[in-house]
Write a protein that holds these residues in place. Structure first.
Motif, PDB file in Angstrom:
ATOM      1  N   HIS A  82      27.890  28.216  41.893  1.00  0.00           N
ATOM      2  CA  HIS A  82      29.316  28.174  42.235  1.00  0.00           C
ATOM      3  C   HIS A  82      30.150  28.938  41.205  1.00  0.00           C
ATOM      4  O   HIS A  82      31.037  29.725  41.575  1.00  0.00           O
ATOM      5  N   SER A  83      29.881  28.722  39.910  1.00  0.00           N
ATOM      6  CA  SER A  83      30.646  29.422  38.875  1.00  0.00           C
ATOM      7  C   SER A  83      30.404  30.931  38.933  1.00  0.00           C
ATOM      8  O   SER A  83      31.317  31.719  38.667  1.00  0.00           O
ATOM      9  N   THR A  84      29.168  31.329  39.300  1.00  0.00           N
ATOM     10  CA  THR A  84      28.878  32.754  39.436  1.00  0.00           C
ATOM     11  C   THR A  84      29.703  33.362  40.565  1.00  0.00           C
ATOM     12  O   THR A  84      30.258  34.464  40.437  1.00  0.00           O
ATOM     13  N   LYS A  85      29.819  32.649  41.694  1.00  0.00           N
ATOM     14  CA  LYS A  85      30.620  33.137  42.815  1.00  0.00           C
ATOM     15  C   LYS A  85      32.087  33.245  42.423  1.00  0.00           C
ATOM     16  O   LYS A  85      32.787  34.187  42.833  1.00  0.00           O
ATOM     17  N   VAL A  86      32.572  32.292  41.625  1.00  0.00           N
ATOM     18  CA  VAL A  86      33.970  32.337  41.176  1.00  0.00           C
ATOM     19  C   VAL A  86      34.219  33.571  40.308  1.00  0.00           C
ATOM     20  O   VAL A  86      35.218  34.280  40.473  1.00  0.00           O
ATOM     21  N   LEU A  87      33.285  33.858  39.384  1.00  0.00           N
ATOM     22  CA  LEU A  87      33.437  35.013  38.503  1.00  0.00           C
ATOM     23  C   LEU A  87      33.392  36.318  39.288  1.00  0.00           C
ATOM     24  O   LEU A  87      34.151  37.255  39.004  1.00  0.00           O
ATOM     25  N   LEU A  88      32.512  36.390  40.282  1.00  0.00           N
ATOM     26  CA  LEU A  88      32.459  37.588  41.114  1.00  0.00           C
ATOM     27  C   LEU A  88      33.743  37.743  41.925  1.00  0.00           C
ATOM     28  O   LEU A  88      34.225  38.859  42.135  1.00  0.00           O
ATOM     29  N   GLY A  89      34.306  36.603  42.377  1.00  0.00           N
ATOM     30  CA  GLY A  89      35.572  36.656  43.096  1.00  0.00           C
ATOM     31  C   GLY A  89      36.712  37.134  42.210  1.00  0.00           C
ATOM     32  O   GLY A  89      37.589  37.886  42.669  1.00  0.00           O
ATOM     33  N   GLN A  90      36.719  36.724  40.948  1.00  0.00           N
ATOM     34  CA  GLN A  90      37.751  37.178  40.015  1.00  0.00           C
ATOM     35  C   GLN A  90      37.653  38.681  39.785  1.00  0.00           C
ATOM     36  O   GLN A  90      38.679  39.357  39.630  1.00  0.00           O
ATOM     37  N   LEU A  91      36.423  39.198  39.759  1.00  0.00           N
ATOM     38  CA  LEU A  91      36.240  40.640  39.583  1.00  0.00           C
ATOM     39  C   LEU A  91      36.816  41.418  40.759  1.00  0.00           C
ATOM     40  O   LEU A  91      37.317  42.539  40.585  1.00  0.00           O
ATOM     41  N   ARG A  92      36.791  40.825  41.951  1.00  0.00           N
ATOM     42  CA  ARG A  92      37.298  41.500  43.149  1.00  0.00           C
ATOM     43  C   ARG A  92      38.803  41.337  43.315  1.00  0.00           C
ATOM     44  O   ARG A  92      39.402  42.008  44.170  1.00  0.00           O
ATOM     45  N   SER A  93      39.425  40.465  42.545  1.00  0.00           N
ATOM     46  CA  SER A  93      40.873  40.249  42.677  1.00  0.00           C
ATOM     47  C   SER A  93      41.637  41.466  42.149  1.00  0.00           C
ATOM     48  O   SER A  93      41.080  42.347  41.500  1.00  0.00           O
ATOM     49  N   ASP A  94      42.939  41.492  42.419  1.00  0.00           N
ATOM     50  CA  ASP A  94      43.758  42.626  41.978  1.00  0.00           C
ATOM     51  C   ASP A  94      43.754  42.755  40.460  1.00  0.00           C
ATOM     52  O   ASP A  94      43.608  43.860  39.915  1.00  0.00           O
ATOM     53  N   ASP A  95      43.915  41.625  39.762  1.00  0.00           N
ATOM     54  CA  ASP A  95      43.929  41.668  38.296  1.00  0.00           C
ATOM     55  C   ASP A  95      42.559  42.084  37.761  1.00  0.00           C
ATOM     56  O   ASP A  95      42.468  42.879  36.809  1.00  0.00           O
ATOM     57  N   GLY A  96      41.499  41.542  38.368  1.00  0.00           N
ATOM     58  CA  GLY A  96      40.160  41.911  37.930  1.00  0.00           C
ATOM     59  C   GLY A  96      39.877  43.381  38.157  1.00  0.00           C
ATOM     60  O   GLY A  96      39.250  44.043  37.321  1.00  0.00           O
ATOM     61  N   TRP A  97      40.341  43.905  39.290  1.00  0.00           N
ATOM     62  CA  TRP A  97      40.126  45.325  39.597  1.00  0.00           C
ATOM     63  C   TRP A  97      40.866  46.211  38.604  1.00  0.00           C
ATOM     64  O   TRP A  97      40.319  47.210  38.120  1.00  0.00           O
ATOM     65  N   GLU A  98      42.106  45.865  38.278  1.00  0.00           N
ATOM     66  CA  GLU A  98      42.883  46.677  37.336  1.00  0.00           C
ATOM     67  C   GLU A  98      42.231  46.692  35.952  1.00  0.00           C
ATOM     68  O   GLU A  98      42.135  47.743  35.312  1.00  0.00           O
ATOM     69  N   ASP A  99      41.791  45.518  35.486  1.00  0.00           N
ATOM     70  CA  ASP A  99      41.130  45.451  34.182  1.00  0.00           C
ATOM     71  C   ASP A  99      39.840  46.271  34.182  1.00  0.00           C
ATOM     72  O   ASP A  99      39.530  46.964  33.204  1.00  0.00           O
ATOM     73  N   PHE A 100      39.104  46.180  35.277  1.00  0.00           N
ATOM     74  CA  PHE A 100      37.852  46.929  35.377  1.00  0.00           C
ATOM     75  C   PHE A 100      38.116  48.430  35.364  1.00  0.00           C
ATOM     76  O   PHE A 100      37.433  49.191  34.666  1.00  0.00           O
ATOM     77  N   PHE A 101      39.117  48.879  36.115  1.00  0.00           N
ATOM     78  CA  PHE A 101      39.385  50.318  36.185  1.00  0.00           C
ATOM     79  C   PHE A 101      39.864  50.846  34.835  1.00  0.00           C
ATOM     80  O   PHE A 101      39.582  51.995  34.479  1.00  0.00           O
ATOM     81  N   ILE A 102      40.549  50.007  34.077  1.00  0.00           N
ATOM     82  CA  ILE A 102      40.965  50.423  32.727  1.00  0.00           C
ATOM     83  C   ILE A 102      39.728  50.653  31.853  1.00  0.00           C
ATOM     84  O   ILE A 102      39.663  51.619  31.086  1.00  0.00           O
TER      85      ILE A 102
END
Length: 376
Positions: A318-338
């Motif tokens: 469950h926690s792994t799915k939550v972390l993957l979901g955070q990566l797909r969120s707008d904030d997660g995407w912006e941080d990743f692209f940076i």
């Protein structure tokens, strides 16, 4: 000689007391000595298990001579109520049919006086000869031992699922093909292997000069690229980490190879690998897979622990799915692209204009109604 210096009993029959031609280096004598050691270790494990319940973990593979081997590990609770796993034997099998494997396993158990009725668990991979419900190895044992439940290693299942899922995404599949090609090109000869080490020394000296180097245990070490395996998701992760860590050194080796007139046809491999390595699409997917694999690798390591209850395993999923979901969120995407942008800037990779129209594979532009930019 070393043992003779500390053991008087051994000293009585070796060194000066032995004939001048007794060096104990004959292959037959060495195999006999190793056989004696193995027999003593197996006897110790047998005594440790005693008459208690036990489970078997079995996997088969080919050795360097292409002989099929079956590795056997015992899992049991010792007299101190501590869960133990002991490698017990490596058995040669003529084929990998379920009946053949069972025959060899039963023979091994009988030779060491194990009661097959004490078998309470089976751990194999997901191959059909192992897991089939009617004629698989686990089914053959279940007929004699109804409580010898079969469990396919959950960490292994997770890795296979991730590998299969990655193969269904074309850009990701192509990325790993390119990654494998780059690693093979750089590490396929001892000459390029040495060049990679020299390039690492140059890069390390450059970082020391500008005070931009890592500190701590294991930092600033000369290392090699890791080859990704076919079915081991963890090996893919290790290969990506090694390439990111050695990015400048690998880039230098590939440029030198592409410019080396004496390299012949290998120049084309060097040029192709360098183009792969320095493309934005390759860097983007590499960083994305690193982010995803860091999350799934933690779950994979947790599932491989000797003691793990199902409730906690479900929580970890469950926690792994939550972390993957955070990566797909707008904030997660912006941080990743940076982070992707910073990597490209640090290594001189051209970043395309994200507002340009995205062109489909094959060169066809999308219809105006389906207009997408490279960012969206």
């Amino acid at each position: 000689m070393l043992l003779a210096e500390f053991n008087p009993d051994i000293a009585e029959v070796v060194l000066r007391n032995a004939p001048y031609n007794s060096k104990y280096t004959s292959p037959d004598i060495q195999k006999e000595i190793l056989g004696i050691f193995a027999a003593k270790v197996r006897k110790q494990i047998r005594d440790e298990i005693g008459d208690s319940k036990f489970a078997i973990l079995v996997d088969e593979t080919c050795d360097a001579s292409k002989r099929e081997q079956m590795a056997v590990v015992f899992r049991f609770v010792d007299s101190n109520d501590i869960l133990q796993e002991r490698f017990f034997d490596l058995i040669h099998v003529t084929n990998t049919k379920a009946a053949t494997l069972k025959e060899n396993l039963c023979s091994m158990l009988s030779n060491h006086s194990f009661d097959i009725q004490n078998l309470c668990g089976q751990g194999y991979d997901g191959a059909s000869n192992m897991k089939r419900e009617l004629n698989g190895l686990q089914a053959l044992f279940m007929r004699e031992c109804p409580y010898a439940y079969y469990v396919h290693c959950y960490a292994h299942r997770l890795q296979l699922a991730l590998v299969d899922a990655a193969k269904d995404v074309v850009p990701v599949t192509q990325f790993f093909q390119k990654l494998n090609f780059i690693v093979t090109t750089v590490d396929s000869s001892s000459k390029r292997h040495d060049e990679l080490h020299e390039a690492q020394m140059v890069e390390m000296a450059r970082r020391l000069a500008i005070d931009d180097h890592e500190t701590g245990q294991g930092a600033n070490q000369i290392c090699a690229l890791k080859q990704p395996g076919d079915t081991r998701w963890g090996s893919h992760f290790g290969s990506i980490l090694s390439l990111m860590h050695l990015f400048n050194a690998v880039s230098s080796v590939l440029q030198n190879l592409a410019a080396d007139s004496s390299a012949g046809a290998n120049r084309a491999d060097g040029d192709t690998s360098f183009n792969y390595l320095t493309s934005f699409e390759f860097i983007f997917i590499m960083c994305m897979m690193k982010e995803i694999m860091e999350i799934t690798d933690d779950l994979n390591r947790a599932l491989q622990k000797k003691s793990q209850d199902l409730v906690n395993a479900v929580r970890l999923v469950h926690s792994t799915k939550v972390l993957l979901g955070q990566l797909r969120s707008d904030d997660g995407w912006e941080d990743f692209f940076i982070r992707v942008t910073e990597f490209c800037v640090n290594h001189g990779i051209d970043i395309p204009d994200m507002q340009e129209t995205y062109i489909m594979r094959g060169g066809r532009a999308r219809r105006q109604a389906d207009h997408f930019t490279k960012e969206l």
